[in-house]
Design a protein around this motif. Structure first.
Motif, PDB file in Angstrom:
ATOM      1  N   GLU A  65     -13.309 -10.721  -1.745  1.00 10.79           N
ATOM      2  CA  GLU A  65     -12.760 -11.815  -2.547  1.00 10.79           C
ATOM      3  C   GLU A  65     -12.937 -13.157  -1.843  1.00 10.79           C
ATOM      4  N   ARG A  66     -12.691 -13.170  -0.547  1.00  5.24           N
ATOM      5  CA  ARG A  66     -12.837 -14.415   0.218  1.00  5.24           C
ATOM      6  C   ARG A  66     -14.297 -14.854   0.255  1.00  5.24           C
ATOM      7  N   ALA A  67     -15.212 -13.887   0.429  1.00  4.69           N
ATOM      8  CA  ALA A  67     -16.638 -14.220   0.450  1.00  4.69           C
ATOM      9  C   ALA A  67     -17.073 -14.781  -0.906  1.00  4.69           C
ATOM     10  N   THR A  68     -16.555 -14.206  -1.987  1.00  2.00           N
ATOM     11  CA  THR A  68     -16.872 -14.715  -3.319  1.00  2.00           C
ATOM     12  C   THR A  68     -16.358 -16.134  -3.485  1.00  2.00           C
ATOM     13  N   GLN A  69     -15.160 -16.367  -3.006  1.00  2.00           N
ATOM     14  CA  GLN A  69     -14.576 -17.709  -3.094  1.00  2.00           C
ATOM     15  C   GLN A  69     -15.415 -18.714  -2.299  1.00  2.00           C
ATOM     16  N   LEU A  70     -15.801 -18.339  -1.085  1.00  2.00           N
ATOM     17  CA  LEU A  70     -16.615 -19.235  -0.254  1.00  2.00           C
ATOM     18  C   LEU A  70     -17.985 -19.488  -0.885  1.00  2.00           C
ATOM     19  N   ALA A  71     -18.574 -18.449  -1.465  1.00  2.00           N
ATOM     20  CA  ALA A  71     -19.870 -18.622  -2.122  1.00  2.00           C
ATOM     21  C   ALA A  71     -19.745 -19.578  -3.309  1.00  2.00           C
ATOM     22  N   GLY A  72     -18.645 -19.456  -4.042  1.00  2.00           N
ATOM     23  CA  GLY A  72     -18.417 -20.369  -5.162  1.00  2.00           C
ATOM     24  C   GLY A  72     -18.278 -21.803  -4.695  1.00  2.00           C
ATOM     25  N   GLU A  73     -17.575 -21.994  -3.590  1.00  2.00           N
ATOM     26  CA  GLU A  73     -17.420 -23.343  -3.040  1.00  2.00           C
ATOM     27  C   GLU A  73     -18.771 -23.905  -2.591  1.00  2.00           C
ATOM     28  N   GLN A  74     -19.576 -23.072  -1.940  1.00  2.00           N
ATOM     29  CA  GLN A  74     -20.907 -23.509  -1.498  1.00  2.00           C
ATOM     30  C   GLN A  74     -21.779 -23.863  -2.707  1.00  2.00           C
ATOM     31  N   PHE A  75     -21.707 -23.046  -3.752  1.00  2.00           N
ATOM     32  CA  PHE A  75     -22.482 -23.316  -4.961  1.00  2.00           C
ATOM     33  C   PHE A  75     -22.071 -24.647  -5.586  1.00  2.00           C
ATOM     34  N   ASP A  76     -20.760 -24.883  -5.641  1.00  2.00           N
ATOM     35  CA  ASP A  76     -20.274 -26.155  -6.203  1.00  2.00           C
ATOM     36  C   ASP A  76     -20.784 -27.343  -5.388  1.00  2.00           C
ATOM     37  N   GLU A  77     -20.760 -27.214  -4.052  1.00  2.00           N
ATOM     38  CA  GLU A  77     -21.261 -28.294  -3.192  1.00  2.00           C
ATOM     39  C   GLU A  77     -22.744 -28.549  -3.432  1.00  2.00           C
ATOM     40  N   LEU A  78     -23.524 -27.474  -3.537  1.00  2.00           N
ATOM     41  CA  LEU A  78     -24.959 -27.629  -3.784  1.00  2.00           C
ATOM     42  C   LEU A  78     -25.220 -28.268  -5.147  1.00  2.00           C
ATOM     43  N   MET A  79     -24.460 -27.870  -6.145  1.00  3.16           N
ATOM     44  CA  MET A  79     -24.625 -28.471  -7.478  1.00  3.16           C
ATOM     45  C   MET A  79     -24.287 -29.960  -7.438  1.00  3.16           C
ATOM     46  N   ASP A  80     -23.229 -30.317  -6.713  1.00  2.00           N
ATOM     47  CA  ASP A  80     -22.873 -31.740  -6.587  1.00  2.00           C
ATOM     48  C   ASP A  80     -23.991 -32.524  -5.898  1.00  2.00           C
ATOM     49  N   LYS A  81     -24.545 -31.956  -4.820  1.00  2.87           N
ATOM     50  CA  LYS A  81     -25.633 -32.635  -4.120  1.00  2.87           C
ATOM     51  C   LYS A  81     -26.866 -32.758  -5.007  1.00  2.87           C
ATOM     52  N   GLY A  82     -27.135 -31.723  -5.794  1.00  2.00           N
ATOM     53  CA  GLY A  82     -28.262 -31.772  -6.721  1.00  2.00           C
ATOM     54  C   GLY A  82     -28.071 -32.859  -7.773  1.00  2.00           C
ATOM     55  N   ARG A  83     -26.861 -32.969  -8.283  1.00  2.00           N
ATOM     56  CA  ARG A  83     -26.567 -34.025  -9.256  1.00  2.00           C
ATOM     57  C   ARG A  83     -26.725 -35.408  -8.622  1.00  2.00           C
ATOM     58  N   GLU A  84     -26.239 -35.541  -7.386  1.00  2.00           N
ATOM     59  CA  GLU A  84     -26.383 -36.821  -6.685  1.00  2.00           C
ATOM     60  C   GLU A  84     -27.856 -37.165  -6.489  1.00  2.00           C
ATOM     61  N   PHE A  85     -28.656 -36.172  -6.123  1.00  2.00           N
ATOM     62  CA  PHE A  85     -30.089 -36.395  -5.916  1.00  2.00           C
ATOM     63  C   PHE A  85     -30.756 -36.800  -7.236  1.00  2.00           C
TER      64      PHE A  85
END
Length: 119
Positions: A65-85
């Protein structure tokens, strides 16, 4: 009957038989008690193993569950960076449309040349 010289031997043999019979009864009781104690130890050990396995499963689920949560957070960060780019690229195209067209044209030409040279 009158006592004979073998009577003491027979008495001793009789007592020996009685003692051997009692020893067999005692040995049988000891084996039953040992088997009962071993069975109880096995039941306790089985319960301990089950409890340890359940605890391990719960810990594994929590880690998943914790790994899933961390992966979701990483995905959100990458999506934000992609949007910024993408926003930065769009802003650059708006500010310098001619330069952007030239860079896109050059990149397309380079990719086509690389694609042809490998054939």
């Amino acid at each position: 009957m009158s006592p004979t010289s073998t009577d003491p031997v027979m008495t001793n043999l009789g007592e020996c038989g009685t003692q051997l019979k009692q020893a067999a009864v005692d040995a049988s009781a000891a084996v039953r008690n040992a088997a009962s104690a071993a069975g109880e130890e096995l039941r306790l050990g089985k319960a301990a193993v089950k409890a340890d396995l359940a605890d391990g499963a719960l810990a594994g689920l929590a880690a998943g569950e914790r790994a899933t949560q961390l992966a979701g957070e990483q995905f959100d960060e990458l999506m934000d960076k992609g949007r910024e780019f993408a926003d930065a690229a769009a802003e650059l195209v708006r500010e310098r449309p001619l330069a952007s067209f030239g860079v896109a044209f050059a990149a397309g030409w380079l990719i086509s040349k690389l694609g042809r040279s490998s054939k």
